[in-house]
Design an enzyme around this catalytic site. Structure first.
Site, PDB file in Angstrom:
ATOM      1  N   TYR A 172      48.030  62.117  28.150  1.00 24.72           N
ATOM      2  CA  TYR A 172      47.264  62.685  27.037  1.00 24.72           C
ATOM      3  C   TYR A 172      47.113  64.204  27.101  1.00 24.72           C
ATOM      4  CZ  TYR A 172      45.986  58.460  24.542  1.00 24.72           C
ATOM      5  OH  TYR A 172      46.039  57.327  23.777  1.00 24.72           O
ATOM      6  N   GLU A 258      48.148  35.271  41.838  1.00 24.46           N
ATOM      7  CA  GLU A 258      48.809  35.950  40.716  1.00 24.46           C
ATOM      8  C   GLU A 258      47.846  36.260  39.582  1.00 24.46           C
ATOM      9  OE1 GLU A 258      52.115  35.125  37.193  1.00 24.46           O
ATOM     10  OE2 GLU A 258      51.975  33.718  38.853  1.00 24.46           O
ATOM     11  N   ASP A 310      52.272  31.153  39.718  1.00 25.54           N
ATOM     12  CA  ASP A 310      52.761  30.125  38.796  1.00 25.54           C
ATOM     13  C   ASP A 310      54.127  29.627  39.240  1.00 25.54           C
ATOM     14  OD1 ASP A 310      50.545  30.302  37.162  1.00 25.54           O
ATOM     15  OD2 ASP A 310      51.476  31.653  35.708  1.00 25.54           O
TER      16      ASP A 310
END
Length: 429
Positions: A172, A258, A310
């Protein structure tokens, strides 16, 4: 009893019978040994892991001193040292301009063809190659050279002030020039490699993302933090790891998770009290601070690390970033990679082993299958027979599942049965 009533009674009796998967889940619960026995075996494993981790992490130079010049590696440097390097670089550019030669940056290549997994180091490294030139006078590179000069000047200003800023802050400061944050982020990595320092040495960090909870006490910029008193949300991992010091723990292992949802389940159930551990997550893709924090905990506390992700290719990709490093930051894999993480679950073979219901298994898309096959071609996967076996099962069955699929057996099945049974059987890869 009328025929109608008899049928109703039989139907009610039938409806009360547990589903096969549910009854099997309960039979697994009965296989659990007393916690004291599981903890005893964990203490033995933790002790053996601690003794084996006393060997310091190797570098390419340790393995072959003559090959150290063939790879690029960065190190932590003081702000004074980095400032001096930037000033010297700008002085050389000024001399080149005054000599009417213009100026150009020499940037080490970080292209995919220069990444290599070294089995002896158990991580990725960035091979040294001919650096690419980024001249200001060329129409094709003038913008990239301008962005590089701007990032260097901003980093110098931050170091002069002795403060830390986020990558978003950096973007920015000059949105019109950078255009997109990926542009400033990429050049920031270029600057790290060019100066030979870690990104944290530039005092530019990512926003807070990772969290930790459990049996860990540490100092954060002088404040003493007890991670058993952080509630279910945990303690945010400081983006500036230099603030962290004096780590203390009575944990037997570190549990890397995770996703945030699984982290919250573990934290709310106070899993770390039943099985003394430190639980950490980056809520998906691992950020630099979480990777640094995990590596530091493993090295200083000498604890084994277990991973819960997962059962899909992307969970394994996330795990591989923690273990071997990312290709994008392979130049800093020595500091960021945590080798020898044990894959605890959820594994493709667990779907049948624990009889996860079909409705909780998700069909893999063609893109998922391709990602799985691509992983099978990775060198770090090929050297681990267990990983190959699991990935082949995943690709063959075309099924994947999230950690939350275990909630089909009960909201607390993860903490009450699945993980304790995994630890009891020492069922990890």
């Amino acid at each position: 009893m009328s025929e109608k009533k008899r049928r109703r009674s039989e139907a009610a009796t039938t409806s009360k019978k547990p589903r096969p998967s549910s009854s099997y889940a309960e039979s697994l619960r009965k296989q659990l040994k007393p916690d004291s026995e599981i903890l005893a075996s964990l203490r033995l494993f933790s002790a053996s892991s601690s003794s084996s981790s006393k060997t310091p992490d190797l570098t390419l130079a340790d393995l072959d001193p003559s090959s150290s010049s063939s790879s690029i590696s960065v190190s932590d440097r003081s702000s004074t040292s980095v400032k001096l390097s930037i000033e010297r670089l700008f002085l050389s550019l000024a001399r080149s301009i005054l000599s009417i030669n213009g100026f150009s940056f020499s940037i080490p290549s970080r292209s995919s063809s220069h990444h290599l997994f070294l089995p002896h180091l158990d991580r990725l490294v960035l091979l040294r190659s001919k650096p690419s030139s980024r001249p200001f006078s060329s129409l094709s590179t003038v913008r990239k050279a301008t962005v590089t000069a701007r990032v260097l000047s901003l980093v110098h200003a931050v170091l002069l002030r002795g403060i830390h800023v986020t990558k978003r802050d950096l973007f920015y400061t000059d949105v019109k020039l950078f255009g997109d944050q990926s542009q400033s982020d990429g050049v920031l990595d270029d600057v790290s490699v060019m100066l030979g320092c870690t990104r944290s040495s530039l005092h530019v960090v990512a926003s807070e993302k990772g969290v930790v909870v459990g049996r860990l006490i540490f100092s954060d910029d002088g404040d003493r933090i007890d991670c058993t008193k952080m509630g279910i949300g945990g303690k945010a991992i400081p983006p500036n790891i230099d603030r962290v010091s004096d780590l203390e723990s009575d944990a037997l292992f570190i549990l890397l998770v995770e996703k945030d949802a699984a982290f919250m389940r573990l934290a709310e159930d106070r899993f770390y009290n039943r099985f003394p551990c430190i639980i950490v997550t980056a809520k998906g893709q691992p950020d630099v601070a979480t990777r640094l924090f995990l590596k530091r905990m493993k090295v200083e506390l000498k604890l084994p690390v277990f991973a819960l992700v997962d059962s899909d290719p992307y969970g394994l990709k996330i795990l591989s970033v923690y273990m071997c490093g990312s290709k994008n930051m392979s130049y800093d894999s020595f500091n960021l990679a945590t080798p020898d993480i044990k894959w605890l679950g959820v594994r493709p073979s667990d779907l049948d082993k624990y009889q996860v219901p079909e409705q909780c298994r998700l069909p893999m898309t063609d893109q998922d299958v391709k990602a799985g096959k691509d992983l099978l071609e990775e060198d770090f996967v090929k050297r681990n027979e267990g990983w190959v076996r699991e990935l082949e099962t995943m690709v063959r069955t075309r099924q994947k599942a999230e950690i939350q699929a275990l909630s089909s057996f009960g909201f607390q099945y993860l903490t009450e049965v699945y993980l304790p049974l995994k630890l009891q059987q020492q069922d990890w890869l």
